[in-house]
Design an enzyme around this catalytic site. Structure first.
Site, PDB file in Angstrom:
ATOM      1  N   HIS A 355     -44.384  61.165 -27.277  1.00 26.43           N
ATOM      2  CA  HIS A 355     -43.603  60.250 -28.161  1.00 26.43           C
ATOM      3  C   HIS A 355     -45.373  58.906 -28.413  1.00 26.43           C
ATOM      4  O   HIS A 355     -44.544  58.167 -28.869  1.00 26.43           O
ATOM      5  CB  HIS A 355     -42.950  59.102 -27.073  1.00 26.43           C
ATOM      6  CG  HIS A 355     -41.862  58.821 -26.960  1.00 26.43           C
ATOM      7  ND1 HIS A 355     -40.306  58.864 -28.328  1.00 26.43           N
ATOM      8  CD2 HIS A 355     -40.537  60.157 -26.042  1.00 26.43           C
ATOM      9  CE1 HIS A 355     -39.256  58.999 -27.935  1.00 26.43           C
ATOM     10  NE2 HIS A 355     -39.493  59.839 -27.118  1.00 26.43           N
ATOM     11  N   LYS A 536     -40.634  44.773 -35.550  1.00 25.66           N
ATOM     12  CA  LYS A 536     -40.595  46.107 -34.686  1.00 25.66           C
ATOM     13  C   LYS A 536     -41.705  45.236 -33.331  1.00 25.66           C
ATOM     14  O   LYS A 536     -42.060  44.466 -33.309  1.00 25.66           O
ATOM     15  CB  LYS A 536     -41.571  47.013 -35.309  1.00 25.66           C
ATOM     16  CG  LYS A 536     -42.698  46.421 -36.235  1.00 25.66           C
ATOM     17  CD  LYS A 536     -42.850  47.473 -37.042  1.00 25.66           C
ATOM     18  CE  LYS A 536     -42.760  48.761 -38.378  1.00 25.66           C
ATOM     19  NZ  LYS A 536     -42.300  49.559 -37.949  1.00 25.66           N
ATOM     20  N   ARG A 537     -41.757  45.950 -32.519  1.00 28.55           N
ATOM     21  CA  ARG A 537     -43.028  45.422 -31.448  1.00 28.55           C
ATOM     22  C   ARG A 537     -44.539  45.453 -32.642  1.00 28.55           C
ATOM     23  O   ARG A 537     -44.784  45.575 -32.725  1.00 28.55           O
ATOM     24  CB  ARG A 537     -43.592  46.770 -30.745  1.00 28.55           C
ATOM     25  CG  ARG A 537     -41.891  46.409 -29.489  1.00 28.55           C
ATOM     26  CD  ARG A 537     -41.785  45.324 -28.926  1.00 28.55           C
ATOM     27  NE  ARG A 537     -42.533  45.010 -27.994  1.00 28.55           N
ATOM     28  CZ  ARG A 537     -42.615  45.688 -26.449  1.00 28.55           C
ATOM     29  NH1 ARG A 537     -41.175  45.394 -25.808  1.00 28.55           N
ATOM     30  NH2 ARG A 537     -43.555  45.258 -25.501  1.00 28.55           N
ATOM     31  N   LYS A 542     -49.822  49.170 -35.389  1.00 32.08           N
ATOM     32  CA  LYS A 542     -47.910  48.422 -36.597  1.00 32.08           C
ATOM     33  C   LYS A 542     -49.172  47.980 -37.349  1.00 32.08           C
ATOM     34  O   LYS A 542     -48.337  47.550 -38.638  1.00 32.08           O
ATOM     35  CB  LYS A 542     -47.134  48.070 -35.781  1.00 32.08           C
ATOM     36  CG  LYS A 542     -46.795  49.115 -34.693  1.00 32.08           C
ATOM     37  CD  LYS A 542     -45.127  48.171 -34.432  1.00 32.08           C
ATOM     38  CE  LYS A 542     -44.977  49.935 -33.386  1.00 32.08           C
ATOM     39  NZ  LYS A 542     -43.722  50.349 -33.652  1.00 32.08           N
ATOM     40  N   THR A 644     -38.707  54.798 -36.017  1.00 26.45           N
ATOM     41  CA  THR A 644     -36.825  55.230 -36.853  1.00 26.45           C
ATOM     42  C   THR A 644     -36.493  53.438 -37.398  1.00 26.45           C
ATOM     43  O   THR A 644     -35.494  54.253 -37.934  1.00 26.45           O
ATOM     44  CB  THR A 644     -36.205  54.823 -35.231  1.00 26.45           C
ATOM     45  OG1 THR A 644     -36.775  53.549 -34.201  1.00 26.45           O
ATOM     46  CG2 THR A 644     -36.244  56.323 -34.403  1.00 26.45           C
ATOM     47  N   LYS A 648     -33.808  53.601 -40.853  1.00 23.45           N
ATOM     48  CA  LYS A 648     -32.207  52.247 -41.118  1.00 23.45           C
ATOM     49  C   LYS A 648     -32.517  51.594 -41.759  1.00 23.45           C
ATOM     50  O   LYS A 648     -31.690  51.778 -42.676  1.00 23.45           O
ATOM     51  CB  LYS A 648     -32.448  51.419 -39.651  1.00 23.45           C
ATOM     52  CG  LYS A 648     -32.526  52.518 -38.171  1.00 23.45           C
ATOM     53  CD  LYS A 648     -32.643  50.490 -37.272  1.00 23.45           C
ATOM     54  CE  LYS A 648     -33.396  51.323 -36.251  1.00 23.45           C
ATOM     55  NZ  LYS A 648     -33.907  50.108 -35.486  1.00 23.45           N
TER      56      LYS A 648
HETATM   57  C1  LIG Z   1     -34.890  50.833 -34.490  1.00 27.90           C
HETATM   58  C2  LIG Z   1     -35.365  49.434 -33.349  1.00 27.90           C
HETATM   59  C3  LIG Z   1     -36.843  49.661 -33.176  1.00 27.90           C
HETATM   60  C4  LIG Z   1     -38.453  50.489 -33.482  1.00 27.90           C
HETATM   61  O1  LIG Z   1     -38.460  50.052 -34.590  1.00 27.90           O
HETATM   62  P1  LIG Z   1     -40.339  50.865 -35.214  1.00 27.90           P
HETATM   63  O2  LIG Z   1     -40.009  50.009 -36.372  1.00 27.90           O
HETATM   64  O3  LIG Z   1     -39.413  52.124 -35.448  1.00 27.90           O
HETATM   65  O4  LIG Z   1     -41.364  50.824 -34.291  1.00 27.90           O
HETATM   66  C5  LIG Z   1     -37.836  48.825 -32.336  1.00 27.90           C
HETATM   67  N1  LIG Z   1     -36.947  47.531 -31.260  1.00 27.90           N
HETATM   68  C6  LIG Z   1     -35.141  47.737 -32.422  1.00 27.90           C
HETATM   69  C7  LIG Z   1     -34.530  46.643 -31.583  1.00 27.90           C
HETATM   70  C8  LIG Z   1     -34.691  48.607 -32.818  1.00 27.90           C
HETATM   71  O5  LIG Z   1     -33.331  48.121 -33.207  1.00 27.90           O
END
Ligand SMILES: *Cc1c(COP(=O)(O)O)cnc(C)c1O
Length: 799
Positions: A355, A536-537, A542, A644, A648
């Site tokens: 990952h 995101k985190r 990022k 991911t 979305k």
């Molecule tokens: C989808 C999701 C992530 C992943 O987000 P990235 O932008 O791909 O880092 C992290 N936290 C939550 C709560 C999510 O739903």
């Protein structure tokens, strides 16, 4: 197999709910609280899952099917009630029934705790995979840990992150079933004795892993699998002899270990802590899962050499990589299989998903810690390493599982897996060329790609009813389980009527989000503004910092030219930092400080707002994603394995502003360059750029805007009470800037200007948004799971 339950009528559902209210909750409808109603509805839905769940299990046994076992330290599942109603096809009926009972269905859905048994993308992927495996009829178990406390709750105090413990199990969890009969002893520590020519592990301590099962129901209730989470229990009551001698603390030792083992999720996302408790958690999950797998196999079979024909085990990152040595130990030590045969059998069962390429994320255990906690596994790991070296005489001396007094879990997972996969095309290439170049040469073809995906049931059907409704009205149903069908929207993207309806759906979501932001953040936002979202985190790679620097530049530019033709914009941030990650916490503080200044500036007013609702989680994502205009995917190229969140947003009709990183590359390819705001260095250029030790200073000096932006921060414009608050941060941008914020800044500004121009042209924008949805079919996790089933697991659908 049964399709959605046709026998359930609204009257029956109503009586089911009232029956549970009376007999399960012990409440009268007159005094029932929202909790009581939520639990009653949950039990009524759960009842409907039992039939397909039992039928699936029976079928798998009867047909002696190969099963998939997905081992993951994280399952970021979020709320389950609405997902159950949607997949059972009972969503409308449930909403209507609750309304008839005088209850607010949305409020009931919102009453469920958000199960945050994960940090971010990796854990959410595991949750999407579970749903897709159920939808596809892939016989599967998810194995994880039943953390008493999930990811911490985030609050802001004075703009700074404060962590509070999460308590999702503080209330009864209606979805889980306790399975006291499925319990295994998990040994730790101790020493090795040699007897009868064998090495025998004499453990020094142990705990019991006890199973809790949650059914996972697929789309239309055709199949259901099990998520089996392990809770730790002490082995004995406690040591009564020691207790009687007055040695109270020692008497409670095994109880203390058990209490701590499944107590709390480690909150580090993509960093590895090196803590003994974490290693124990990893072994606890893995050993319990493998013992369970072998018990199930041996209930029907006797030839362990054929295990791989019936069992596929997937390791979600290296966290369960101890599965290799543990499976060898069980086969060799406990079941008497010859060592090399045990190794080869284990490898034929195991797959490893990588990952991340971030060096700080690659698990490496000091041999001292590893050997102390798992002395027998230390021996086995060394034997695997010798075997691998003997098999490959060309293996360079610097390759090895045990090196410099460390056990390298990435190498261990690689050697013990028959397939290793990356999670996007770019990432898988980098796994081959940068992470495991030598192992890739020794094992050509072992590394493959499986680009991530997300489940369209939760991330479109459930979270975005206005858009889901429009899609169904336009192309009919069936797209939920065949997301490629969204292509059929393309001819409609030319039609004014469709675009108008698409725009109206988005606007409806934006109005709802504006209202929520008003209550949650106390900021009034204009629903016609461009909603620019980065959730995101919080991590340097990022680059939330790049986003907030652009926000400052924008604010300054509007102030310089207040009469300009500005496109109103709302910058929305969401995300948690690891509690010990000081730089990320500084970025959070800066975003909140900047928001405070900008939101109270009458000169910029509605033209620019910055909001950062606290405690980003799955439920918040479900609220924000459908209302987003612009998806921020701006990581330093080469650092985001896939992402991911980016998928979305695309599915929900938000164009991306982003770098050529992770799955952005494939999003760009699918949607076309004219519908994507691309900017920034490529992964290769980024690596080259870092070779100039002065790259950041050069970039800043060349920028017409960045020096002023940094100066404003350095002077304390956003921290008037403490003008030196961001000295370190600004200094790092000038002189270090490993993540190339400065190098990409001007390109990012230009790409943002392009988003303004595109948004100002309504028709162009809506068309672009609609094409993002129409071309997003590839990013269904159903497609991903089909890939795993075919290329890694060799397992067939039972449907
Ligand atoms: C989808 C999701 C992530 C992943 O987000 P990235 O932008 O791909 O880092 C992290 N936290 C939550 C709560 C999510 O739903």
């Amino acid at each position: 197999m049964q399709v959605t339950d046709q026998s359930l009528t609204p009257n029956l559902l109503k009586s089911d709910i009232l029956r549970h209210l009376t007999f399960t909750l012990g409440k009268d409808a007159d005094t029932a609280s929202i909790y009581d109603w939520r639990m009653s509805l949950s039990y009524a839905m759960r009842d409907r899952i039992m039939e397909p769940w039992f039928a699936s299990t029976r079928r798998t046994w009867a047909e002696d099917r190969k099963r998939v076992y997905y081992l993951s330290m994280e399952f970021l599942i979020g709320r389950l009630l609405e997902d159950a109603t949607v997949n059972l096809g009972l969503h409308e009926m449930a909403a209507k029934t609750l309304a008839d009972l005088g209850q607010d269905f949305r409020a009931i859905i919102g009453n469920e705790p958000d199960a945050a048994l994960g940090n971010g993308g990796l854990g959410r992927l595991a949750a999407c995979f579970m749903e897709s495996m159920a939808t596809l009829g892939c016989p599967a178990y998810g194995y994880g840990i039943r953390y008493e406390h999930g990811l911490f709750v985030q609050r802001f105090e004075g703009g700074q992150q404060v962590e509070a413990p999460e308590d999702w199990l503080g209330q009864t969890n209606p979805w889980e079933f306790t399975r006291p009969e499925a319990a295994y002893t998990i040994p730790f520590k101790g020493h090795i004795e040699h007897s009868g020519g064998k090495d025998v592990w004499v453990p020094g301590e142990s705990v019991i892993a006890s199973a809790f099962d949650t059914p996972v129901i697929g789309w239309q209730g055709k199949w259901a699998n099990t998520l089996r989470l392990w809770g730790a229990k002490p082995t004995g009551m406690f040591d009564l002899a020691r207790f009687n001698r007055g040695d109270y603390a020692a008497a409670a030792e095994s109880e203390t270990l058990a209490r701590t083992l499944s107590r709390v999720l480690y909150p580090d996302d993509t960093t590895y802590a090196g803590k003994e408790l974490r290693l124990k958690q990893e072994f606890f999950l893995t050993s319990a899962a493998l013992q369970d797998i072998l018990r199930r196999y041996l209930a029907r079979h006797s030839d362990l050499k054929a295990l791989h024909k019936h069992v596929a085990i997937q390791m979600n990152d290296t966290h369960p990589a101890i599965a290799g040595p543990e499976l060898i130990r069980l086969l060799h030590d406990e079941h008497g299989m010859e060592f090399t045969e045990a190794l080869e059998t284990a490898r034929a069962c195991l797959g490893y998903t990588n990952h991340t390429l971030l060096p700080e994320a690659l698990e490496r255990w000091a041999t001292f810690t590893f050997g102390n906690v798992l002395p027998r596994h230390m021996q086995i790991v060394e034997r695997i390493d010798h075997w691998h070296k003997d098999e490959h005489h060309s293996r360079p001396h610097y390759i090895g599982i045990v090196k410099h007094h460390e056990v390298r879990m990435g190498e261990l997972a690689f050697v013990m897996a028959h397939k290793v996969n990356g999670v996007s095309a770019l990432h898988s290439d980098l796994v081959k060329t940068n992470l495991f170049p030598e192992l890739n040469k020794l094992h050509p073809g072992r590394i493959i790609n499986q680009t991530n995906g997300v489940t369209p049931r939760r991330w479109l059907k459930m979270c975005n009813p206005p858009l889901a409704g429009l899609i169904t009205d336009t192309i009919g149903d069936g797209w939920e389980a065949d997301l490629d069908r969204l292509k059929e929207l393309e001819p409609h993207v030319k039609k004014a009527g469709f675009l108008k309806a698409f725009d109206a759906a988005k606007r409806k979501n934006k109005v709802a989000l504006s209202n929520w932001i008003g209550t949650e953040c106390g900021v009034k936002v204009n629903p016609d503004a461009l909603f620019d979202v980065q959730i995101k985190r919080i991590h340097e790679y990022k680059r939330q910092l790049l986003n907030i620097l652009e926000t400052i530049a924008r604010w300054d530019a509007i102030r310089q030219n207040p009469g300009g033709d500005w496109v109103p914009r709302v910058k929305i941030f969401g995300g948690k930092s690891a509690p010990g990650y000081a730089v990320a916490k500084e970025i959070i503080h800066l975003i909140n400080d900047v928001a405070e200044v900008i939101n109270n500036d009458p000169e910029t007013g509605d033209l620019l707002k910055v909001v950062y609702p606290a405690n980003y989680n799955v439920s918040m994502a479900e609220r924000l994603v459908p209302a987003t205009d612009l998806s921020e995917q701006i990581s330093t190229a080469g650092k985001e394995a896939s992402g991911t969140g980016n998928m979305k947003f695309m599915i929900n009709g938000a164009p991306t502003i982003g770098t050529l990183d992770g799955a952005n590359v494939e999003i760009l390819q699918e949607v076309g360059a004219e519908n994507f705001f691309l900017f920034g260095l490529t992964a290769e250029e980024a690596m080259k750029r870092r070779q100039d030790p002065d790259h950041s200073r050069h970039a800043i000096e060349a920028s017409p805007v960045l020096p002023d932006v940094l100066q404003m921060i350095a002077e304390g414009r956003f921290s008037p009470g403490q003008t030196d608050r961001y000295h370190d941060l600004v200094h790092r941008v000038w002189h270090h800037d490993y993540f190339l914020v400065a190098a990409d800044f001007d390109a990012y500004l230009a790409a943002q200007a392009a988003t303004d121009a595109a948004y100002a042209d309504r028709k162009r924008w809506v068309k672009m948004a609609a094409l993002n949805t129409a071309r997003s079919g590839f990013f269904s996790s159903d497609r991903t799971i089909r890939g795993y089933m075919k290329d890694i697991w060799s397992v067939e659908s039972a449907l």
